[in-house]
Design an enzyme around this catalytic site. Structure first.
Site, PDB file in Angstrom:
ATOM      1  N   GLY A 129       0.841  -1.187   0.000  1.00 13.97           N
ATOM      2  CA  GLY A 129       0.000   0.000   0.000  1.00 13.97           C
ATOM      3  C   GLY A 129       0.877   1.238   0.000  1.00 13.97           C
ATOM      4  O   GLY A 129       2.014   1.180   0.484  1.00 13.97           O
TER       5      GLY A 129
ATOM      6  N   GLN B 124       2.990  10.029   0.893  1.00 12.45           N
ATOM      7  CA  GLN B 124       4.274   9.337   1.105  1.00 12.45           C
ATOM      8  C   GLN B 124       5.234   9.553  -0.062  1.00 12.45           C
ATOM      9  O   GLN B 124       6.408   9.188   0.038  1.00 12.45           O
ATOM     10  CB  GLN B 124       4.056   7.831   1.263  1.00 12.45           C
ATOM     11  CG  GLN B 124       3.386   7.431   2.564  1.00 12.45           C
ATOM     12  CD  GLN B 124       3.292   5.913   2.636  1.00 12.45           C
ATOM     13  OE1 GLN B 124       2.372   5.328   2.099  1.00 12.45           O
ATOM     14  NE2 GLN B 124       4.267   5.287   3.266  1.00 12.45           N
TER      15      GLN B 124
ATOM     16  N   CYS C 241       5.867  -0.078   7.486  1.00 13.34           N
ATOM     17  CA  CYS C 241       5.480   1.103   6.714  1.00 13.34           C
ATOM     18  C   CYS C 241       6.688   1.565   5.915  1.00 13.34           C
ATOM     19  O   CYS C 241       7.794   1.643   6.463  1.00 13.34           O
ATOM     20  CB  CYS C 241       5.025   2.198   7.671  1.00 13.34           C
ATOM     21  SG  CYS C 241       4.569   3.713   6.821  1.00 13.34           S
ATOM     22  N   LEU C 242       6.478   1.870   4.634  1.00 12.97           N
ATOM     23  CA  LEU C 242       7.602   2.313   3.796  1.00 12.97           C
ATOM     24  C   LEU C 242       8.171   3.642   4.280  1.00 12.97           C
ATOM     25  O   LEU C 242       9.310   3.971   3.975  1.00 12.97           O
ATOM     26  CB  LEU C 242       7.159   2.423   2.328  1.00 12.97           C
ATOM     27  CG  LEU C 242       6.750   1.100   1.657  1.00 12.97           C
ATOM     28  CD1 LEU C 242       6.242   1.356   0.247  1.00 12.97           C
ATOM     29  CD2 LEU C 242       7.907   0.110   1.628  1.00 12.97           C
TER      30      LEU C 242
ATOM     31  N   HIS D 294      -4.550   1.536   7.358  1.00  9.75           N
ATOM     32  CA  HIS D 294      -3.190   2.084   7.455  1.00  9.75           C
ATOM     33  C   HIS D 294      -3.025   3.271   6.494  1.00  9.75           C
ATOM     34  O   HIS D 294      -2.505   4.322   6.871  1.00  9.75           O
ATOM     35  CB  HIS D 294      -2.197   0.956   7.139  1.00  9.75           C
ATOM     36  CG  HIS D 294      -0.750   1.347   7.148  1.00  9.75           C
ATOM     37  ND1 HIS D 294       0.151   0.814   8.036  1.00  9.75           N
ATOM     38  CD2 HIS D 294      -0.049   2.203   6.369  1.00  9.75           C
ATOM     39  CE1 HIS D 294       1.350   1.347   7.805  1.00  9.75           C
ATOM     40  NE2 HIS D 294       1.252   2.185   6.788  1.00  9.75           N
ATOM     41  N   GLU D 295      -3.517   3.099   5.251  1.00 14.90           N
ATOM     42  CA  GLU D 295      -3.369   4.176   4.262  1.00 14.90           C
ATOM     43  C   GLU D 295      -4.281   5.363   4.589  1.00 14.90           C
ATOM     44  O   GLU D 295      -3.899   6.513   4.378  1.00 14.90           O
ATOM     45  CB  GLU D 295      -3.635   3.659   2.848  1.00 14.90           C
ATOM     46  CG  GLU D 295      -2.758   2.487   2.404  1.00 14.90           C
ATOM     47  CD  GLU D 295      -1.275   2.665   2.671  1.00 14.90           C
ATOM     48  OE1 GLU D 295      -0.778   3.807   2.610  1.00 14.90           O
ATOM     49  OE2 GLU D 295      -0.597   1.656   2.969  1.00 14.90           O
TER      50      GLU D 295
ATOM     51  N   HIS E 205      -2.477   7.480   6.907  1.00  9.04           N
ATOM     52  CA  HIS E 205      -1.501   8.361   6.243  1.00  9.04           C
ATOM     53  C   HIS E 205      -2.175   9.632   5.743  1.00  9.04           C
ATOM     54  O   HIS E 205      -1.658  10.732   5.931  1.00  9.04           O
ATOM     55  CB  HIS E 205      -0.866   7.656   5.037  1.00  9.04           C
ATOM     56  CG  HIS E 205       0.317   6.809   5.389  1.00  9.04           C
ATOM     57  ND1 HIS E 205       1.448   7.305   5.984  1.00  9.04           N
ATOM     58  CD2 HIS E 205       0.536   5.489   5.222  1.00  9.04           C
ATOM     59  CE1 HIS E 205       2.317   6.322   6.172  1.00  9.04           C
ATOM     60  NE2 HIS E 205       1.787   5.201   5.720  1.00  9.04           N
TER      61      HIS E 205
END
Ligand SMILES: [Zn+2]
Length: 146
Positions: free
Chosen positions: A44, A49, A90-91, A132-133, A136
């Site tokens: 994702g 991000q 998480c990236l 999660h997204e 963000h």
């Protein structure tokens, strides 16, 4: 595309709604987001991000990596009362794994890239990734939730 990492304050800034029809910039960025997600072995990725403060995220939780879904102006309409705890990465927070407790399913409304409204209830891993997204886009990180 370069991924914005914590503690960059850009990840903490508000994201704005996308207008339809999408601009050519929006379209290019969405394609690059999918590519960036795959290159980084992510499942994702939210637009903020990669430095684009718009309410867009992409996910692909399939093992074939041929199932990318695009979410524009997503809104959570329903959340399960029952919660589950799982480890998340998480990236934007590389090297960190955090145990996060989240509702088991989520009902999400969003627009596809053609501007058509969509609705789906997500369970299991996709439910977790969608939440999660969404975090963000609302400037929250898993490191806030531990
Ligand atoms: Zn993340």
């Amino acid at each position: 595309m370069k991924i914005v990492e914590q503690p960059d304050i850009f990840l903490r800034e508000p994201t704005s709604e996308v207008k339809f029809p999408l601009s050519s910039e929006d379209n290019v960025i969405i394609d690059q987001m999918i590519d960036t997600m795959y290159r980084n072995n992510g499942i994702g990725l939210a637009a903020n991000q990669v430095g684009y403060a718009r309410r867009i995220f992409v996910i692909d939780t399939t093992s074939s990596k041929a199932g990318a879904m695009i979410f524009i102006n997503p809104v959570i309409e329903k959340l399960a009362k029952e919660k589950l705890t799982e480890e998340e990465g998480c990236l934007s927070c590389p090297t960190r794994l955090v145990e996060v407790r989240r509702p088991q399913y989520v009902g999400l409304k969003w627009f596809c890239r053609h501007g058509e409204e969509q609705y789906k209830t997500f369970y299991h891993l996709p439910a977790r990734v969608v939440q999660h997204e969404m975090d963000h886009l609302d400037a929250k990180l898993i490191t806030d939730l531990s």
